[in-house]
Design a protein around this motif. Structure first.
Motif, mmCIF file in Angstrom:
data_model
loop_
_atom_site.group_PDB
_atom_site.id
_atom_site.type_symbol
_atom_site.label_atom_id
_atom_site.label_comp_id
_atom_site.label_asym_id
_atom_site.label_seq_id
_atom_site.Cartn_x
_atom_site.Cartn_y
_atom_site.Cartn_z
ATOM 1 N N HIS A 112 1.085 -1.120 0.260
ATOM 2 C CA HIS A 112 -0.342 0.431 0.166
ATOM 3 C C HIS A 112 0.662 1.397 0.103
ATOM 4 O O HIS A 112 1.990 0.598 -0.284
ATOM 5 N N TYR A 113 0.299 2.766 -0.242
ATOM 6 C CA TYR A 113 0.713 3.524 -0.511
ATOM 7 C C TYR A 113 0.531 4.243 1.495
ATOM 8 O O TYR A 113 -0.639 5.040 1.067
ATOM 9 N N PRO A 114 1.598 4.274 2.187
ATOM 10 C CA PRO A 114 1.326 4.822 3.138
ATOM 11 C C PRO A 114 1.689 5.905 3.262
ATOM 12 O O PRO A 114 2.234 7.132 2.187
ATOM 13 N N GLY A 115 0.895 6.643 4.158
ATOM 14 C CA GLY A 115 0.383 8.634 3.948
ATOM 15 C C GLY A 115 -1.232 8.079 3.173
ATOM 16 O O GLY A 115 -2.325 8.698 3.307
ATOM 17 N N MET A 116 -0.896 7.855 2.067
ATOM 18 C CA MET A 116 -2.439 8.503 1.415
ATOM 19 C C MET A 116 -3.420 6.998 1.085
ATOM 20 O O MET A 116 -4.497 7.677 1.128
ATOM 21 N N LYS A 136 -5.303 8.409 4.476
ATOM 22 C CA LYS A 136 -5.632 9.601 3.764
ATOM 23 C C LYS A 136 -7.084 9.428 3.155
ATOM 24 O O LYS A 136 -8.330 10.278 3.091
ATOM 25 N N MET A 137 -7.383 8.404 2.177
ATOM 26 C CA MET A 137 -7.985 7.746 1.361
ATOM 27 C C MET A 137 -9.138 7.449 1.849
ATOM 28 O O MET A 137 -10.521 7.647 1.552
ATOM 29 N N ALA A 195 -8.857 2.808 -2.183
ATOM 30 C CA ALA A 195 -7.736 3.377 -1.495
ATOM 31 C C ALA A 195 -6.279 2.245 -1.924
ATOM 32 O O ALA A 195 -6.967 1.400 -2.683
#
Lengths: 158, 83
Positions: free
Chosen positions: A52-56, A59-60, A120
């Motif tokens: 996954h994209y930590p942070g985004m 947020k999503m 996500a």
């Protein structure tokens, strides 16, 4: 509204109990648990790794949960999503929504999992004996499932 | 500019995260991708099909015509498969 992105497993009972604790306005809660599936056969799944994209990601998930709270009168909501290497039968995701009435809980829970799948930033890598490693491709049926909530939106606006 | 690559884009480019200084004519997502494709064969291959990649600028989904600048965080990845 609660969002958790974690490598470790979660206890469904504990999570659901904590979500509604102390709030007597809640009349019903709906939940969905996603599991690592193995349909067997020649390409039996050994494991699935979620990147996954930590942070985004957080947020999503918060944005999707906020959208559900805009659309339905929710008393509580929760998304727990795991990442890392998981094996068949392991829990991947838990979505739960609670409201005074059941319909809002049912509908918002379905909305959350449908939107989460296409919005996500998670990606699944499958490991099988025969085919080795393979990135799971996005499904058109998932886009359609997410889109039905947009149609609902348009109808409501008309 | 910080650029992140995920899933098979990370594998194909061999990079998960990098800081780059982009030329002045890189002004939007499309021109950034064109510039990245010119770097080497790995990038040209990974980014060959616009239809199979998604882009986020500062952690928001972005279209090809979205502006990008030096201070931005840009992420390039395939369509999501969570849940």
């Amino acid at each position: 509204m609660v969002v958790k992105v974690q490598a470790e497993d979660f206890d469904v009972g504990e999570e659901l109990a904590a979500l509604t604790e102390g709030n007597w306005a809640i009349g019903g809660m709906s939940s969905f648990v996603g599991l690592v599936r193995d349909l067997g056969g020649a390409n039996a799944l050994k494991a699935m790794t979620l990147e996954h994209y930590p942070g985004m990601t957080e947020k999503m998930l918060r944005a999707i949960e906020a959208e559900a709270n805009e659309r339905w009168p929710l008393e509580a909501s929760l998304i727990v999503h795991r990442y890392g290497r998981l094996e068949p039968g392991d829990r991947i995701v838990l979505v739960a929504t609670a409201s005074a009435h059941r319909q809002a809980a049912f509908d918002s829970c379905a909305f959350l999992i449908d939107w989460l799948k296409t919005k996500a930033p998670f990606w699944k890598l499958e490991e099988t004996d025969n085919l080795g490693e393979r990135w799971v491709e996005a499904k058109q049926s998932d886009d359609q499932a997410a889109d039905r909530w947009n149609r609902h939106d348009r109808e409501a606006a008309e | 500019m910080k650029i992140l690559y995920f899933a098979w884009l990370r594998q194909k480019t061999g990079i998960d995260s990098e800081n780059v200084v982009v030329p002045e004519d890189v002004s939007d997502v499309a021109s950034l991708i064109e510039w990245l494709k010119e770097r080497n064969e790995k990038f040209a291959d990974a980014l060959s099909d616009f239809g199979s990649i998604r882009v986020a600028v500062n952690q928001e989904f972005a279209e090809l015509n979205a502006p990008v600048g030096q201070g931005d965080e840009v992420a390039i990845f395939p369509p999501m498969t969570g849940g």
